[in-house]
Design a protein around this motif. Structure first.
Motif, short mmCIF file in Angstrom:
data_model
loop_
_atom_site.label_atom_id
_atom_site.label_comp_id
_atom_site.label_asym_id
_atom_site.label_seq_id
_atom_site.Cartn_x
_atom_site.Cartn_y
_atom_site.Cartn_z
N ALA A 201 3.04 6.05 -6.71
CA ALA A 201 3.31 6.21 -5.27
C ALA A 201 3.67 4.86 -4.64
O ALA A 201 4.66 4.76 -3.91
CB ALA A 201 2.11 6.83 -4.57
N PHE A 202 2.88 3.84 -4.91
CA PHE A 202 3.19 2.53 -4.32
C PHE A 202 4.52 1.99 -4.85
O PHE A 202 5.29 1.39 -4.09
CB PHE A 202 2.06 1.53 -4.58
N GLU A 204 7.05 3.78 -5.75
CA GLU A 204 8.11 4.56 -5.12
C GLU A 204 8.37 4.05 -3.69
O GLU A 204 9.52 3.98 -3.25
CB GLU A 204 7.74 6.05 -5.12
N VAL A 205 7.31 3.69 -2.99
CA VAL A 205 7.48 3.09 -1.66
C VAL A 205 8.36 1.85 -1.76
O VAL A 205 9.30 1.66 -0.97
CB VAL A 205 6.10 2.73 -1.03
N GLN A 208 12.00 2.75 -2.52
CA GLN A 208 12.66 3.31 -1.33
C GLN A 208 12.96 2.21 -0.32
O GLN A 208 13.97 2.27 0.38
CB GLN A 208 11.80 4.41 -0.71
N ALA A 209 12.08 1.23 -0.21
CA ALA A 209 12.33 0.12 0.71
C ALA A 209 13.58 -0.63 0.29
O ALA A 209 14.42 -0.98 1.12
CB ALA A 209 11.12 -0.82 0.75
N VAL B 234 10.02 4.74 5.19
CA VAL B 234 9.32 3.88 4.24
C VAL B 234 7.93 3.52 4.79
O VAL B 234 6.93 3.56 4.06
CB VAL B 234 10.13 2.60 3.94
N MET B 237 5.70 6.46 4.30
CA MET B 237 5.34 6.65 2.90
C MET B 237 4.20 5.69 2.52
O MET B 237 3.23 6.09 1.87
CB MET B 237 6.56 6.40 2.00
N ALA B 238 4.37 4.42 2.90
CA ALA B 238 3.33 3.43 2.56
C ALA B 238 2.00 3.83 3.18
O ALA B 238 0.96 3.78 2.52
CB ALA B 238 3.75 2.04 3.03
N VAL B 241 0.13 6.93 1.52
CA VAL B 241 -0.63 6.69 0.29
C VAL B 241 -2.07 6.27 0.64
O VAL B 241 -3.02 6.65 -0.04
CB VAL B 241 0.03 5.60 -0.58
N THR B 242 -2.20 5.53 1.74
CA THR B 242 -3.54 5.04 2.10
C THR B 242 -4.41 6.14 2.70
O THR B 242 -5.62 5.95 2.84
CB THR B 242 -3.46 3.86 3.11
N LEU B 277 6.10 12.20 -1.38
CA LEU B 277 6.17 11.07 -0.46
C LEU B 277 7.49 11.04 0.29
O LEU B 277 7.55 10.77 1.49
CB LEU B 277 5.99 9.75 -1.22
N ARG B 278 8.57 11.27 -0.45
CA ARG B 278 9.89 11.27 0.22
C ARG B 278 9.93 12.32 1.31
O ARG B 278 10.45 12.09 2.41
CB ARG B 278 11.00 11.54 -0.81
#
Lengths: 393, 393
Positions: A201-202, A204-205, A208-209, B234, B237-238, B241-242, B277-278
């Motif tokens: 997941a991280f 992928e972030v 995408q960035a 983005v 998404m970040a 995750v948290t 996430l996307r």
């Protein structure tokens, strides 16, 4: 100093690769293609590497050092791009735990990276342009297969040891699974046998960035003379938070302000942690290629040893005769201790020789790059005992 | 359906605010400015809010519900933008733990947000253009001061209870510190008395992602008819995750593939966690304003109750007579249990009435939004007992 800050054309790219000031480079021509897990081949290709110490007469004292995601071959010598000491110079050198008075150390840049080995910024000879996303997606298995070709080239049959942390640790595990007879001792550090859902997941972030940055240009930024600096900086910032622990961040930065008197009531960096992260992001883009970041994060995400052995991790290590020492760090939440334990259990199921050390530290995942006495002591102790067993006195 | 997908001009902005289909809106004119912690004032301003249930004759049964970062006033009624049920409809309604047959519930959109209350997308009457970054930076204290003006307007002296999770929990704590005599009972959930260094770090990553998007245009995207959708996605998404735990991600997604047979060896979404996430990123940008995201994350980062009381948290609650119930979730790593415990200790130091529940769950920070029986049970039990003490039978 930056070797990748200028718009890079095909010409300057080749020049850049030639310019790696101190690296040895092994070229593999069309007669030696690299077979890839994705079904394609990579050919020609080359590997940039450094060596430290001397190979002994019977070529039995070689240690392969595998680097992490954004690492390079400069493990124990100054990095010519950043000017900083080698990233593992606390561990490798004369009289150090990886003692270059005794051992011959090989440290190569992984394929897919951007420090002299073939990667997405290399020129695709079929087109005369940088590969960009036309480079096949690579795996940890592919990286290690290329490394095995390099030690063939160096005339080494069996490595005394393979050592690495994080993505480097994945390569260590892959070495022991793919070439068990070629690895006498293995030190996988702060790693796991697969990448977790949270880690994917991280990553992928971060990807995408990078891809959200219009200067990325569908991957073809080199041709266009642009660089997705902003996107890559954001990716690095997000990743960097995961390399540290909550406790380390609290100890190091807490809620300390840049201007110690007051909040700014704006969107400039008020807190020291903000300035620190921005700095991490900005300096990273000067030394790293954005597409390489995509390729290497992908390789880590794809890593799953058990999946390639019918879903049972223990089956991957069947008959293992390599001596293992696994190291984890108590505050590492990217590769928590349980990931190392899973490997230990799989090795135990095969009655393999395995020791396991969990280092108590609040420094998080990055602890494997720091000079932690307990950690360096564990490496030294394991290598000394393995050297004795190997008859390296 | 999206109310913010089109380029927004001054005209359509006003239209948008007027269009909030079901919200009540309280307007505060130039004679009632909002004094801000940053030293400036906000005037005029307005607060969009919803109410559920009936205010009793002596106005003693009101519960203020405070929303989290990306929440809104639609706590218990369908969100007109997304069409989804209210975000706390598991908790609020007839016969539910926050029983609208007994209590009068007020839920407002915080100032700085984008669901009808004054925020950076609102029109600055001095210029006739959206505020963008000309809106003063706001604090949790400012949000709560505005909420106090709303309950003044509603004729309520003392709230029976204030309840909220995450950024909502910060508002609850702020209520008890700024207006101790106006809060009979307080339920701060999955929150803390300050934002940690790690949390500031993740917020900074999100802000940098937004500001790195060229469509952000220095904050003036509304005037230019662009939207920083990629950067905001983005950021989301970040952050997302948290909100989840490592265990929840593993249970829900593991390393499951989209196409269950094989890896794609490309950069499309291979893993289900990537698609998830996307999707989270893409749907978020349809309902949220990018500048509001900057303002609200900043407000959370600035939150530090102790700092405003000479560095001693206990001093903030001196003489507290509010009844507290703090709730944390065992797998919440954004606001770990220790953050709630720090508040409990500070309250204990003042011999305040405080209970504390840590809910065992693997669902991470987001657990406060889910229908967790142990959690809803704790809320119900606390409110019932407090209602009895308040004479609300």
């Amino acid at each position: 100093m930056s070797i990748i800050a200028d718009p890079v054309t095909e010409e300057t790219l080749s020049a850049r690769e030639a310019r790696q000031p101190s690296s040895k480079v092994a070229f593999f021509g069309e007669d030696e293609p690299l077979r890839l897990d994705g079904g394609r081949t990579l050919s020609p290709f080359h590997i940039a590497y450094e060596t430290y110490g001397e190979l002994n007469a019977d070529k039995s004292n070689a240690i392969y050092v595998c680097h992490a995601l954004t690492g390079d071959q400069y493990a124990a010598s100054p990095n010519p791009v950043t000017g900083k000491p080698g990233w593992w110079s606390s561990l490798i050198g004369p009289g150090k735990p990886v003692d270059t008075d005794r051992f011959f150390v090989v440290s190569s840049n992984v394929i897919g990276s951007c420090m002299g080995s073939t990667g997405p910024a290399s020129v695709d000879l079929r087109t005369g342009l940088p590969y960009a996303l036309d480079l096949p997606v690579l795996t940890i298995g592919d990286m290690v297969r290329a490394q095995a070709m390099l030690i063939d080239r160096l005339g080494i049959d069996q490595l005394f040891a393979v050592i690495g942390g994080s993505m480097g640790g994945m390569q260590v595990l892959q070495w022991t699974v793919a070439y068990p007879e070629r690895v006498f001792a293995a030190l996988p550090i702060a790693t796991g046998a697969r990448h977790s859902s949270q880690n994917i997941a991280f990553h992928e972030v971060g990807r995408q960035a990078v891809m959200a940055d219009p200067d990325w240009r569908g991957g073809h930024y080199l041709q266009h003379g642009t660089r997705p600096h902003k996107g890559l900086a954001v990716a690095r910032m997000a990743a960097h938070v995961t390399y540290l622990s909550q406790a380390a961040l609290h100890r190091k930065f807490g809620r300390n302000l840049q201007d110690r008197d007051r909040l700014g009531f704006g969107f400039e960096a008020d807190f020291q942690i903000e300035s620190y992260l921005r700095h991490q992001g900005m300096t990273f883009v000067d030394r790293f290629d954005a597409n390489a970041y995509l390729y290497l994060t992908r390789a880590m995400d794809y890593f799953d040893i058990a999946a390639e052995h019918g879903g049972r991790l223990a089956d991957a290590f069947r008959g293992a005769r390599t001596r293992f020492c696994l190291v984890s760090f108590s505050s590492d939440w990217l590769f928590p201790t349980q990931e190392s334990r899973a490997v230990v259990h799989a090795l135990n199921a095969n009655a393999a020789s395995v020791s396991f050390v969990e280092i108590a530290t609040d420094k998080g995942h990055d602890a494997f790059l720091l000079d932690e006495p307990e950690f360096t002591g564990a490496v030294q102790g394991f290598l000394s005992s393995a050297a004795k067993a190997r008859g390296l006195l």
